[in-house]
Design a protein around this motif. Structure first.
Motif, PDB file in Angstrom:
ATOM      1  N   LEU A 111       0.932  -1.067   0.006  1.00  0.00           N
ATOM      2  CA  LEU A 111       0.090   0.199  -0.029  1.00  0.00           C
ATOM      3  C   LEU A 111       1.048   1.412  -0.062  1.00  0.00           C
ATOM      4  O   LEU A 111       0.084   2.150  -0.158  1.00  0.00           O
ATOM      5  N   TYR A 112       2.297   1.388   0.653  1.00  0.00           N
ATOM      6  CA  TYR A 112       2.734   2.153   0.345  1.00  0.00           C
ATOM      7  C   TYR A 112       4.100   1.739  -0.528  1.00  0.00           C
ATOM      8  O   TYR A 112       4.968   2.541  -0.559  1.00  0.00           O
TER       9      TYR A 112
ATOM     10  N   ALA B  89      -3.343   4.685   3.555  1.00  0.00           N
ATOM     11  CA  ALA B  89      -2.803   4.950   2.669  1.00  0.00           C
ATOM     12  C   ALA B  89      -2.407   5.852   1.822  1.00  0.00           C
ATOM     13  O   ALA B  89      -3.718   6.507   1.609  1.00  0.00           O
TER      14      ALA B  89
END
Lengths: 333, 245
Positions: A111-112, B89
């Motif tokens: 997600l990052y 996110a």
């Protein structure tokens, strides 16, 4: 993925933060800053505005007014850039129950934007560090509460954020797991992660944090270092008497007879006496005995942060209640 | 920040966690077959009616398959708090929601396969313009997915999502010209039909399978794209208002 350094000296800077939900003023003009590398505690009773504040800081709620800067980035204009710099451990363990521990961590790394090899290596590293290697291939849904909490913390730090928000990290788990998590938090901070910790375990905050803010009814009533807060408590003298009977009656009578003392019954068999100056025990013992009770023990109570918290927030809460009542009377008029 | 990695992982995770689960897979086959069987066998006109019924059956299968999955999976994740993890996110919200809908769109298109195969076995595929059918299927699935997203944003419980989905879906069976022309509806209901994306999807299917469309194909496609875009924009706006209060 290497940790991104915070360019500005302030990790979190909050000014005039305000949030209202309908008739409820959840957060009312909150100001504070957290320095780089600091472990900052945010304490308050349930409904004080802790989670609303944290939600605004991490982008899960929009402030009605005020500014938030994370590592110098204005969160109202560049929320996603700020989110890249923070890790969040919410008060509920919200990973995916149908995925394994390892898959959950890998997913959170993705997600990052972490590359597959990096996130897999980091996931293994964290599973090992958190003592979860044996459970790596088990589904998250089958974990114990303590294991879930640990994996949720691991998911929050997988991308090595310079700023970490921890919302009630040890609530509802067993003593051994809580102790382990506290050690993990201390280790993370020692390695340079700035940590914003909300908790209602005062002892936990006292043990871990350098500075603490007390929040009551959406307002910060005190921010100071633990040292200064404790110094304030140290200036007071408190003695607890173990008595044979009549605790409540004795506390009332002592308060009337010794106006400079704060007397409180701790049930029927104990009375506590506090004063900004030293307490002379002799006259008090005689007074108790004259009122038909025996004194078994008189001991000095070590001041705690909890006492400071109760005193500070209690006074402020009463003042705020008066303010609210005045405002209501004004409105009625 | 590698956005492709993040979006790819969300799609892969959803596929593994929801769409490739045996109950959903079997539901994706049994449900459209049941629709097809019910209409083809019980229509009373023998094999002649299959071609006439096929566009409606395809549209219904895609609509129900897509909306059911998306509304339920998103509401489930919202309820468990897992969706907050995605919102935290550093992924733009529009991209995040597109990633959450991709699998539902593919699942919806896959739902069209059983009735098409069944119809093909019964009557053959002569006269079907596949180059028109396939983009129509995709556009119906896209518009249905965004309808599902709209429902998911509005509901806070899984059962609410199911109920609310039916509030949209069942009227569409009658209003969108799936099994009888819109012209047979009372005049006062017809404007409502033209506001629903499935009307244009069903018309495009009628045109490409039986050459019996009522509107130009370009209008059908244009309206499907426009209504899908509106549904998506409205859903994202609602997400910002309701999920990030």
């Amino acid at each position: 993925m290497n940790r991104q350094p915070i360019k500005d000296n302030g990790a979190i800077d909050v000014r005039g933060l305000t949030k209202r939900f309908g008739a409820v003023q959840a957060v009312a003009g909150v100001d504070f800053d957290v320095r780089e590398g600091e472990l900052f505690g945010f304490l308050g009773p349930n409904g004080a505005g802790k989670t609303t504040t944290i939600n605004m800081l991490v982008g899960l709620a929009r402030p009605d007014a005020g500014t938030i800067r994370i590592a110098g980035i204005d969160c109202s204009t560049r929320p996603k850039a700020a989110q890249h710099l923070v890790g969040v451990v919410p008060d509920v363990s919200n990973l995916y129950p149908e995925l394994t521990g390892f898959s959950n961590l890998c997913f959170c790394g993705a997600l990052y934007g972490m590359a597959r090899r990096d996130r897999q290596a980091r996931a293994r590293e964290l599973l090992h560090a958190f003592g979860l290697s044996q459970a790596a291939d088990r589904k998250f849904g089958g974990y114990s509460k303590g294991m879930k909490r640990k994996l949720t913390i691991a998911a929050g730090i997988l991308h090595q954020p310079p700023v970490l928000f921890l919302d009630e990290p040890t609530t509802g788990i067993d003593v051994a797991s809580a102790r382990q998590i506290r050690q993990l938090i201390a280790d993370l901070n020692a390695k340079g992660t700035t940590i914003f910790l909300t908790t209602h375990y005062i002892e936990e905050a006292q043990r871990l944090c350098r500075r603490i803010a007390f929040i009551v009814q959406g307002r910060i009533v005190r921010i100071d270092t633990v040292e200064n807060l404790m110094r304030q408590a140290d200036g007071r003298c408190a003695v607890q008497f173990a008595v044979s009977r009549h605790g409540a009656m004795l506390a009332e009578a002592m308060a009337a007879a010794f106006p400079g003392l704060e007397c409180r019954a701790l049930g029927e068999d104990a009375v506590s006496v506090a004063s900004p100056e030293s307490v002379h025990v002799g006259p008090l013992v005689r007074f108790i005995e004259d009122h038909g009770a025996e004194v078994f023990e008189a001991r000095r109570i070590r001041p705690s942060l909890e006492e400071v918290f109760v005193r500070v927030t209690g006074i402020e809460a009463a003042a705020m209640r008066q303010d609210a009542e005045r405002a209501r009377v004004g409105g009625d008029l | 920040m590698n956005l492709r990695v993040a979006l790819g992982s969300i799609i892969a995770k959803d596929l593994r966690a929801y769409y490739l689960k045996p109950p959903h897979l079997s539901w994706g086959v049994i449900f459209p077959l049941a629709w097809a069987g019910m209409f083809f066998i019980r229509s009373g006109s023998g094999l002649d009616s299959v071609a006439a019924l096929l566009p409606g059956v395809i549209a219904v299968s895609v609509l129900f398959g897509t909306t059911s999955m998306l509304a339920v999976t998103i509401t489930f994740e919202r309820k468990s708090g897992a969706l907050d993890r995605l919102l935290l996110a550093p992924i733009p919200l529009e991209w995040l929601m597109l990633a959450k809908t991709v699998n539902a769109i593919a699942f919806g298109v896959a739902n069209a396969v059983p009735p098409i195969l069944l119809a093909g076995c019964l009557t053959g595929f002569s006269g079907v313009a596949w180059e028109e059918v396939i983009p129509t299927l995709v556009l119906i699935a896209v518009s249905s997915a965004f309808t599902g997203l709209f429902v998911a944003v509005t509901a806070s419980e899984v059962f609410e999502a199911q109920m609310f989905s039916n509030f949209f879906r069942f009227p569409m069976l009658f209003l969108c010209g799936l099994f009888f022309p819109i012209q047979q509806l009372p005049a006062w209901l017809r404007p409502l039909s033209y506001c629903l994306p499935l009307t244009y999807g069903a018309d495009a299917l009628h045109a490409s399978i039986r050459q019996s469309g009522q509107m130009p194909l370009s209008l059908d496609f244009g309206m499907l794209i426009l209504l899908s875009a509106l549904l998506f924009a409205f859903s994202v706006r609602n997400i910002r208002r309701r999920w990030i209060p």
